[in-house]
Design an enzyme around this catalytic site. Structure first.
Site, PDB file in Angstrom:
ATOM      1  N   PHE A 110      16.244   9.513  31.786  1.00 20.73           N
ATOM      2  CA  PHE A 110      16.926  10.100  30.640  1.00 20.73           C
ATOM      3  C   PHE A 110      16.737  11.610  30.503  1.00 20.73           C
ATOM      4  CE2 PHE A 110      15.500   5.762  29.544  1.00 20.73           C
ATOM      5  CZ  PHE A 110      16.735   5.142  29.637  1.00 20.73           C
ATOM      6  N   HIS A 111      16.541  12.315  31.605  1.00 21.16           N
ATOM      7  CA  HIS A 111      16.399  13.760  31.537  1.00 21.16           C
ATOM      8  C   HIS A 111      17.288  14.478  32.545  1.00 21.16           C
ATOM      9  CE1 HIS A 111      12.245  12.595  29.955  1.00 21.16           C
ATOM     10  NE2 HIS A 111      12.961  13.006  28.934  1.00 21.16           N
ATOM     11  N   PRO A 112      18.539  14.062  32.718  1.00 18.62           N
ATOM     12  CA  PRO A 112      19.370  14.793  33.666  1.00 18.62           C
ATOM     13  C   PRO A 112      19.632  16.224  33.178  1.00 18.62           C
ATOM     14  CG  PRO A 112      20.564  12.894  32.777  1.00 18.62           C
ATOM     15  CD  PRO A 112      19.226  12.934  32.125  1.00 18.62           C
ATOM     16  N   ILE A 151      15.573  20.398  37.711  1.00 20.33           N
ATOM     17  CA  ILE A 151      14.817  19.709  36.677  1.00 20.33           C
ATOM     18  C   ILE A 151      13.363  20.159  36.699  1.00 20.33           C
ATOM     19  CG2 ILE A 151      14.252  17.696  38.093  1.00 20.33           C
ATOM     20  CD1 ILE A 151      14.811  16.010  35.492  1.00 20.33           C
TER      21      ILE A 151
END
Length: 175
Positions: A110-112, A151
């Site tokens: 859940f961190h694209p 990221i």
């Protein structure tokens, strides 16, 4: 480590005592994309994550599963609990089997980030300039995690707060 076991986030927990030993590739080399799928602004975009599409990411996934097994079954701290592997399961042993398992059970955390990469004018892949302005579109800025060119190695919350603060300052200054 998570003190729960379930098939997918949002599903009910398994009906047996368990924990989940998760691994995460913090520096994936695969790159996906997000595309407009319809002229309707309410339509969802087409998202292609391209997980495990590079040899490096495939090697990392296989090594991560093997390391997790060694930690869970080969350490004194966990041996006393007599852990049994549920997923992907002890039948998965070869590199090919482990890679298939990684593809089947792997998911986002859940961190694209990076769909509107910030970069220098000389970077043809940069969508946003250092003042958060979208190149080629007047009076439009992007000030969120999507401007990260790669990221971070941890949760994206703090860097996103910093981006928001710097973006707000740029808007106030009129950059």
């Amino acid at each position: 480590m998570q003190p729960i076991s379930l098939d997918r986030f949002g599903d009910p927990p398994h009906p047996f005592p368990a924990f989940t030993a998760s691994v995460c590739n913090l520096r994936p080399t695969a790159r996906g994309h997000v595309r407009i799928a319809s002229p309707d602004p309410r339509a969802y975009p087409a998202i292609t994550p391209n997980y495990l599409s590079t040899e490096e990411d495939r090697r990392t996934a296989i090594a991560a599963l093997r390391l997790t097994r060694r930690i869970v079954t080969g350490t004194e701290a966990l041996k006393k609990h007599e852990p049994e592997e549920f997923m992907p399961g002890p039948a998965f042993q070869t590199d090919e089997e482990l890679l298939k398992a990684a593809g089947d059970v792997g998911t986002t955390i859940f961190h694209p980030v990076g769909t509107c990469k910030m970069g220098r004018a000389s970077d043809p892949t940069a969508v946003v300039d250092p003042a958060f302005r979208v190149r080629g579109i007047d009076r439009l800025r992007v000030i969120d995690a999507s401007i990260m060119p790669t990221i971070t190695s941890g949760n994206t919350n703090s860097p996103t707060v910093m981006i928001a603060e710097r973006g707000a300052d740029a808007v106030k200054r009129g950059d």
